[in-house]
Design a protein around this motif. Structure first.
Motif, PDB file in Angstrom:
ATOM      1  N   MET A   1      76.728  21.890  88.787  1.00  0.00           N
ATOM      2  CA  MET A   1      75.962  21.865  87.547  1.00  0.00           C
ATOM      3  C   MET A   1      75.956  20.444  86.997  1.00  0.00           C
ATOM      4  SD  MET A   1      76.507  24.026  83.997  1.00  0.00           S
ATOM      5  CE  MET A   1      78.288  23.762  83.990  1.00  0.00           C
ATOM      6  N   MET A   2      74.784  19.988  86.576  1.00  0.00           N
ATOM      7  CA  MET A   2      74.680  18.740  85.839  1.00  0.00           C
ATOM      8  C   MET A   2      74.359  19.053  84.389  1.00  0.00           C
ATOM      9  SD  MET A   2      72.905  15.740  88.049  1.00  0.00           S
ATOM     10  CE  MET A   2      73.599  15.183  89.603  1.00  0.00           C
ATOM     11  N   VAL A   3      75.188  18.524  83.490  1.00  0.00           N
ATOM     12  CA  VAL A   3      74.935  18.611  82.058  1.00  0.00           C
ATOM     13  C   VAL A   3      74.306  17.279  81.663  1.00  0.00           C
ATOM     14  CG1 VAL A   3      75.950  18.987  79.785  1.00  0.00           C
ATOM     15  CG2 VAL A   3      76.934  20.117  81.803  1.00  0.00           C
ATOM     16  N   VAL A   4      73.091  17.325  81.118  1.00  0.00           N
ATOM     17  CA  VAL A   4      72.275  16.111  81.020  1.00  0.00           C
ATOM     18  C   VAL A   4      71.809  15.864  79.587  1.00  0.00           C
ATOM     19  CG1 VAL A   4      71.526  16.473  83.403  1.00  0.00           C
ATOM     20  CG2 VAL A   4      70.090  17.294  81.539  1.00  0.00           C
ATOM     21  N   GLN A   5      71.467  14.599  79.327  1.00  0.00           N
ATOM     22  CA  GLN A   5      71.114  14.178  77.977  1.00  0.00           C
ATOM     23  C   GLN A   5      69.625  13.928  77.775  1.00  0.00           C
ATOM     24  OE1 GLN A   5      73.896  10.832  77.827  1.00  0.00           O
ATOM     25  NE2 GLN A   5      75.060  11.924  76.274  1.00  0.00           N
ATOM     26  N   HIS A   6      68.831  13.977  78.836  1.00  0.00           N
ATOM     27  CA  HIS A   6      67.390  13.770  78.677  1.00  0.00           C
ATOM     28  C   HIS A   6      66.626  14.665  79.658  1.00  0.00           C
ATOM     29  CE1 HIS A   6      66.923  11.393  82.369  1.00  0.00           C
ATOM     30  NE2 HIS A   6      67.983  10.678  82.025  1.00  0.00           N
ATOM     31  N   PRO A   7      65.313  14.809  79.489  1.00  0.00           N
ATOM     32  CA  PRO A   7      64.563  15.794  80.276  1.00  0.00           C
ATOM     33  C   PRO A   7      64.064  15.300  81.624  1.00  0.00           C
ATOM     34  CG  PRO A   7      63.131  14.843  78.616  1.00  0.00           C
ATOM     35  CD  PRO A   7      64.497  14.248  78.382  1.00  0.00           C
ATOM     36  N   TYR A   8      64.313  14.045  81.980  1.00  0.00           N
ATOM     37  CA  TYR A   8      63.738  13.507  83.211  1.00  0.00           C
ATOM     38  C   TYR A   8      64.668  13.770  84.395  1.00  0.00           C
ATOM     39  CZ  TYR A   8      60.612  11.469  79.808  1.00  0.00           C
ATOM     40  OH  TYR A   8      59.726  11.299  78.773  1.00  0.00           O
ATOM     41  N   TYR A   9      64.875  15.068  84.641  1.00  0.00           N
ATOM     42  CA  TYR A   9      65.654  15.583  85.766  1.00  0.00           C
ATOM     43  C   TYR A   9      64.825  16.662  86.458  1.00  0.00           C
ATOM     44  CZ  TYR A   9      70.176  13.504  84.438  1.00  0.00           C
ATOM     45  OH  TYR A   9      71.200  12.638  84.161  1.00  0.00           O
ATOM     46  N   ALA A  10      65.005  16.780  87.759  1.00  0.00           N
ATOM     47  CA  ALA A  10      64.332  17.841  88.513  1.00  0.00           C
ATOM     48  C   ALA A  10      65.219  18.247  89.678  1.00  0.00           C
ATOM     49  CB  ALA A  10      62.976  17.371  89.025  1.00  0.00           C
ATOM     50  N   VAL A  11      65.103  19.501  90.103  1.00  0.00           N
ATOM     51  CA  VAL A  11      65.804  20.016  91.282  1.00  0.00           C
ATOM     52  C   VAL A  11      64.754  20.452  92.292  1.00  0.00           C
ATOM     53  CG1 VAL A  11      67.460  21.688  92.179  1.00  0.00           C
ATOM     54  CG2 VAL A  11      67.731  20.806  89.853  1.00  0.00           C
ATOM     55  N   THR A  12      64.850  19.941  93.502  1.00  0.00           N
ATOM     56  CA  THR A  12      63.848  20.254  94.515  1.00  0.00           C
ATOM     57  C   THR A  12      64.058  21.639  95.113  1.00  0.00           C
ATOM     58  OG1 THR A  12      65.202  19.237  96.259  1.00  0.00           O
ATOM     59  CG2 THR A  12      63.601  17.822  95.140  1.00  0.00           C
ATOM     60  N   ASP A  13      62.938  22.240  95.559  1.00  0.00           N
ATOM     61  CA  ASP A  13      63.018  23.456  96.367  1.00  0.00           C
ATOM     62  C   ASP A  13      62.843  23.053  97.831  1.00  0.00           C
ATOM     63  OD1 ASP A  13      60.330  22.903  96.684  1.00  0.00           O
ATOM     64  OD2 ASP A  13      59.647  24.561  95.436  1.00  0.00           O
ATOM     65  N   GLU A  14      62.537  24.024  98.714  1.00  0.00           N
ATOM     66  CA  GLU A  14      62.453  23.718 100.147  1.00  0.00           C
ATOM     67  C   GLU A  14      61.264  22.839 100.502  1.00  0.00           C
ATOM     68  OE1 GLU A  14      62.836  27.067 102.710  1.00  0.00           O
ATOM     69  OE2 GLU A  14      64.706  27.750 101.817  1.00  0.00           O
ATOM     70  N   SER A  15      60.350  22.623  99.575  1.00  0.00           N
ATOM     71  CA  SER A  15      59.284  21.655  99.818  1.00  0.00           C
ATOM     72  C   SER A  15      59.782  20.226  99.613  1.00  0.00           C
ATOM     73  CB  SER A  15      58.093  21.915  98.889  1.00  0.00           C
ATOM     74  OG  SER A  15      58.416  21.543  97.542  1.00  0.00           O
ATOM     75  N   GLY A  16      60.917  20.091  98.936  1.00  0.00           N
ATOM     76  CA  GLY A  16      61.459  18.772  98.626  1.00  0.00           C
ATOM     77  C   GLY A  16      60.751  18.059  97.495  1.00  0.00           C
ATOM     78  N   ARG A  17      59.850  18.726  96.809  1.00  0.00           N
ATOM     79  CA  ARG A  17      58.997  18.055  95.825  1.00  0.00           C
ATOM     80  C   ARG A  17      59.677  17.982  94.455  1.00  0.00           C
ATOM     81  NH1 ARG A  17      54.074  16.249  94.709  1.00  0.00           N
ATOM     82  NH2 ARG A  17      53.174  16.652  92.652  1.00  0.00           N
ATOM     83  N   PHE A  18      59.373  16.895  93.743  1.00  0.00           N
ATOM     84  CA  PHE A  18      59.794  16.747  92.353  1.00  0.00           C
ATOM     85  C   PHE A  18      58.658  16.082  91.576  1.00  0.00           C
ATOM     86  CE2 PHE A  18      60.839  12.702  94.306  1.00  0.00           C
ATOM     87  CZ  PHE A  18      60.466  11.772  93.351  1.00  0.00           C
ATOM     88  N   GLU A  19      58.683  16.235  90.240  1.00  0.00           N
ATOM     89  CA  GLU A  19      57.681  15.595  89.391  1.00  0.00           C
ATOM     90  C   GLU A  19      58.226  15.423  87.980  1.00  0.00           C
ATOM     91  OE1 GLU A  19      52.947  15.903  88.191  1.00  0.00           O
ATOM     92  OE2 GLU A  19      54.013  17.725  88.796  1.00  0.00           O
ATOM     93  N   PHE A  20      57.974  14.262  87.386  1.00  0.00           N
ATOM     94  CA  PHE A  20      58.237  14.010  85.977  1.00  0.00           C
ATOM     95  C   PHE A  20      56.911  13.697  85.295  1.00  0.00           C
ATOM     96  CE2 PHE A  20      62.169  12.000  87.946  1.00  0.00           C
ATOM     97  CZ  PHE A  20      62.915  13.161  87.849  1.00  0.00           C
ATOM     98  N   THR A  21      56.687  14.275  84.143  1.00  0.00           N
ATOM     99  CA  THR A  21      55.496  13.979  83.353  1.00  0.00           C
ATOM    100  C   THR A  21      55.919  13.408  82.008  1.00  0.00           C
ATOM    101  OG1 THR A  21      55.428  16.219  82.441  1.00  0.00           O
ATOM    102  CG2 THR A  21      54.182  15.818  84.476  1.00  0.00           C
ATOM    103  N   GLY A  22      54.971  12.767  81.328  1.00  0.00           N
ATOM    104  CA  GLY A  22      55.257  12.221  80.014  1.00  0.00           C
ATOM    105  C   GLY A  22      56.319  11.135  80.031  1.00  0.00           C
ATOM    106  N   VAL A  23      56.272  10.275  81.057  1.00  0.00           N
ATOM    107  CA  VAL A  23      57.261   9.195  81.169  1.00  0.00           C
ATOM    108  C   VAL A  23      56.731   7.964  80.440  1.00  0.00           C
ATOM    109  CG1 VAL A  23      58.602   7.770  82.738  1.00  0.00           C
ATOM    110  CG2 VAL A  23      57.924  10.097  83.435  1.00  0.00           C
ATOM    111  N   PRO A  24      57.469   7.406  79.484  1.00  0.00           N
ATOM    112  CA  PRO A  24      57.002   6.190  78.811  1.00  0.00           C
ATOM    113  C   PRO A  24      56.813   5.047  79.815  1.00  0.00           C
ATOM    114  CG  PRO A  24      58.847   7.164  77.627  1.00  0.00           C
ATOM    115  CD  PRO A  24      58.752   7.889  78.936  1.00  0.00           C
ATOM    116  N   PRO A  25      55.769   4.262  79.671  1.00  0.00           N
ATOM    117  CA  PRO A  25      55.568   3.129  80.582  1.00  0.00           C
ATOM    118  C   PRO A  25      56.792   2.214  80.602  1.00  0.00           C
ATOM    119  CG  PRO A  25      53.614   3.497  79.258  1.00  0.00           C
ATOM    120  CD  PRO A  25      54.676   4.390  78.693  1.00  0.00           C
ATOM    121  N   GLY A  26      57.128   1.722  81.789  1.00  0.00           N
ATOM    122  CA  GLY A  26      58.287   0.850  81.929  1.00  0.00           C
ATOM    123  C   GLY A  26      58.837   0.922  83.335  1.00  0.00           C
TER     124      GLY A  26
END
Length: 269
Positions: free
Chosen positions: A184-209
């Motif tokens: 388990m990861m206890v996290v402080q921000h929403p830019y985390y993802a866990v992949t399924d068997e496709s291996g895919r991940f995505e973050f949306t609404g990321v501030p430019p930088g």
């Protein structure tokens, strides 16, 4: 669209490193011109041998198909090479959108003597809800950023605990089902993802930088066995010991209202 492929040698990581990597002062802000980051985690090269463990207790519950052994679920690679149960996150982000992590990653079930899901993702100061679907005694023992030892003597009773400290938490059963393991990861921000068997991940609404993007995997090696204690039978049992987690990391630049792609290729070296 920006595109990059990472095929770096893995580095070892521990719970304290993960906690330090997270932002200690994340702020929720409007992100009107946010970009996105997407990609895949794919396996490269020959697959290692799958880790199995003999069912040594409650076979009628833990092994209803009569296989006599269970997968330790340490490395799951899909038909197209995607690596499941990889945690991908932005390491040095201090402000962005509000927490919107998937609810199913903070609800744990114990079913046929497996933890479901195998990888949990819980916001700091949120509750982890736990239950057992099995008609046998389980105990969830946590160490790392959280420390609990919770019994589940009856099926389908919810037990909740607040996760107040960010970082990595290891879960195992002290009820004699020594193959049961989860992270388990206890996290402080929403830019985390866990992949399924496709291996895919995505973050949306990321501030430019420019950020560091990290792919973290719990590791797939067996380092040996250790003595453990079955609280029900009061007997000593043998529990598998796993090799350390692995990480891959690189820089990624996000432009306003633009998609960015980062693909990781990981291997057994």
């Amino acid at each position: 669209m920006r595109s990059s492929i990472c095929s770096l040698l893995p580095a070892l990581v521990v719970a304290t490193t993960l906690a330090a990597a997270q932002s200690s002062s994340y702020k929720v802000i409007p992100v009107p011109d946010g970009g996105s980051i997407s990609g895949t985690i794919k396996w490269s090269g020959t697959l290692p041998r799958q880790l199995d463990f003999p069912v040594t207790k409650d076979p009628q519950i833990c092994d209803p198909e009569g296989k006599k052994s269970v997968s330790l679920e340490r490395l799951i690679v899909g038909p197209e090479g995607g690596v499941a149960n990889t945690v991908v996150y932005l390491k040095n982000i201090s402000a962005g959108k509000a927490m919107d992590l998937p609810e199913q990653r903070r609800h744990l079930d114990q079913r046929h003597c497996h933890y479901i899901p195998h990888i949990l993702l819980v916001p700091q100061n949120a509750e982890l809800q736990m239950q057992s679907s099995d008609a046998t005694l389980h105990t969830i023992h946590m160490d790392g950023a959280a420390s609990y030892n919770l019994p589940f003597p009856f099926p389908n009773q919810i037990n909740s605990r607040n996760m107040g400290t960010p970082g990595l938490v290891n879960l195992r059963c002290n009820g004699g089902h020594v193959w049961m393991n989860a992270e388990m990861m206890v996290v402080q921000h929403p830019y985390y993802a866990v992949t399924d068997e496709s291996g895919r991940f995505e973050f949306t609404g990321v501030p430019p930088g420019t950020y560091q993007i990290v792919a973290w995997h719990e590791g797939w090696g067996l380092a040996g066995k250790e003595q453990a204690y079955d609280v029900l039978t009061e007997r000593t049992v043998q529990r598998p010991i796993f090799t350390e987690p692995k990480t891959w990391e690189r820089a990624v630049t996000v432009s306003p209202n633009e998609p960015t792609t980062v693909n990781f290729a990981i291997r057994n070296k």
